[in-house]
Enzyme design. Sequence first.
Site: not given
Ligand code: NAD
Length: 479
Positions: A281, A460, A247, A149
Amino acid sequence: MKIIHNYINGKLLAPESGAYLDNYNPAKGEVYAKVPDSDVRDVERAYAAANAAFPAWSATSITERSRILHKIADLIAANLDRLAVAESLDNGKPIWLAKQVDIPRASSNFRFFAQAITQFATQAHEMTDAINYTLRQPLGVVGTISPWNLPLYLFTWKIAPALAAGNTVIAKPSEVTPMTAFLLSELCIEAGLPKGVLNIVHGDGLKVGAEMTKHPKIKAISFTGSTRVGREIARVAAPMFKKISLEMGGKNPNIIFADCNYEKMLTTTLRSSFANQGQICLCGSRVFVEASLYERFKADFVRLTQSTMQVGPPTEATSKLGAVVSKAHYEKILSYIELAKEEGGTILTGGKAVFPAGHEHGWYIEPTIIEGLPADCRTNQEEIFGPVVTIMPFETEAEVLAYANDIPYGLSSTIWTENISRANRISKAIDAGIVWVNTWLLRDLRTPFGGVKHSGVGREGGFEALRFFTEAKNVCIQF
Ligand code: NAD
């Protein structure tokens, strides 16, 4: 077709498999680049490089580490236009937004931690006949995993403190938005970052991220992404006693009292609802409004959304919202709008896909406002992560606090009131890692950043990040 490369041991390399994943331009719904489909072999190669680089990098003076990080910050700033266009093409966000927010912040992340490390100090504890002092030592090879995002913004938010603290890093950007991480690898080479200090391995979560998580010698995983994946990382890493920082998702309340500064609240609420197509997020997706203000707010919010929140191609300066990031995500958001209707919600505005001229195959969704749903329905409990908000009236402080807290998530919250006592009471009582009063997304990089409950583990930002990426060791010397 652009080809993205891994960055391992200072070199831009093809994946060991020789295979690539499609990388889409969401504005047009077409493939425009190829991302390495890396696997465990690339992770091992990156580990070997990072491990070999660790002794020298951890022994490099703070002044020198800081100088190199400043240089990377400078190069990001110097490449602002190019990086903003690349981020927009990869993610679907308007170019103006990437230029104002994402890329400047990526540069600030490096600059901030380049400075912070020069101020990071440890404690000494005196006894009558002895002195204790604490060392803060880098962990070794650490892993960072980030989402799509805010691609470069969140990628650098982890890498910069890890490197500043003297670790060597294996970083995995989202496979959905890999381009600016790739461009960053070129800038790191230009900045003179020694080989192996940062390694960027592109690819699928299961083939790269999961391999990093279960790697016995990667000392820590700093993750930002969904709660589902965070839970999986915790499950694998916990028995290995690996340090983790998670996060994760959010479903943040935006609480509006009748005594608020109305104009400021209204313009900020438009942003906190729909900025980055609602894919931040920290967006306030549950808007609670004091009953006496509800009808006025509803009319103005709907009117301004319709008149000012233009959806269109990310290249147009007039587009307030661009495309959402992928076909899968587009379908997910639209399915939640359908769910909201099934649950009895009324769509006050939006609710449909948009097909801008010349971009008919892109993934665009109208900013959508829904009312008439109870706080405990799925639409109000699950993260949608798109340009969709619900609005709901409340009568009392206790009632709205219960709505705000009765949810598995606890990332951020926003409170609008001119009553300072109430602002303080709610700030204390709300389940969230971050509370904004009469503002939203105002960030000081020194402050702790993160969530509670299913939104996060650890913090963080500032020295919290430097503490995460170091291990404390006490040395006790008797005289
Ligand atoms: P996602 O969890 O699908 O993917 C995040 C990352 O994890 C990607 O690089 C992905 O390839 C990797 N990944 C996927 N499966 C994995 C596994 N089994 N083991 C290790 N890594 C793996 O999330 P997304 O769809 O890319 O992002 C959206 C989500 O991120 C939303 O839920 C949003 O709220 C969250 N987000 C949170 C914050 C925060 O600061 N809390 C900030 C931005 C986004």
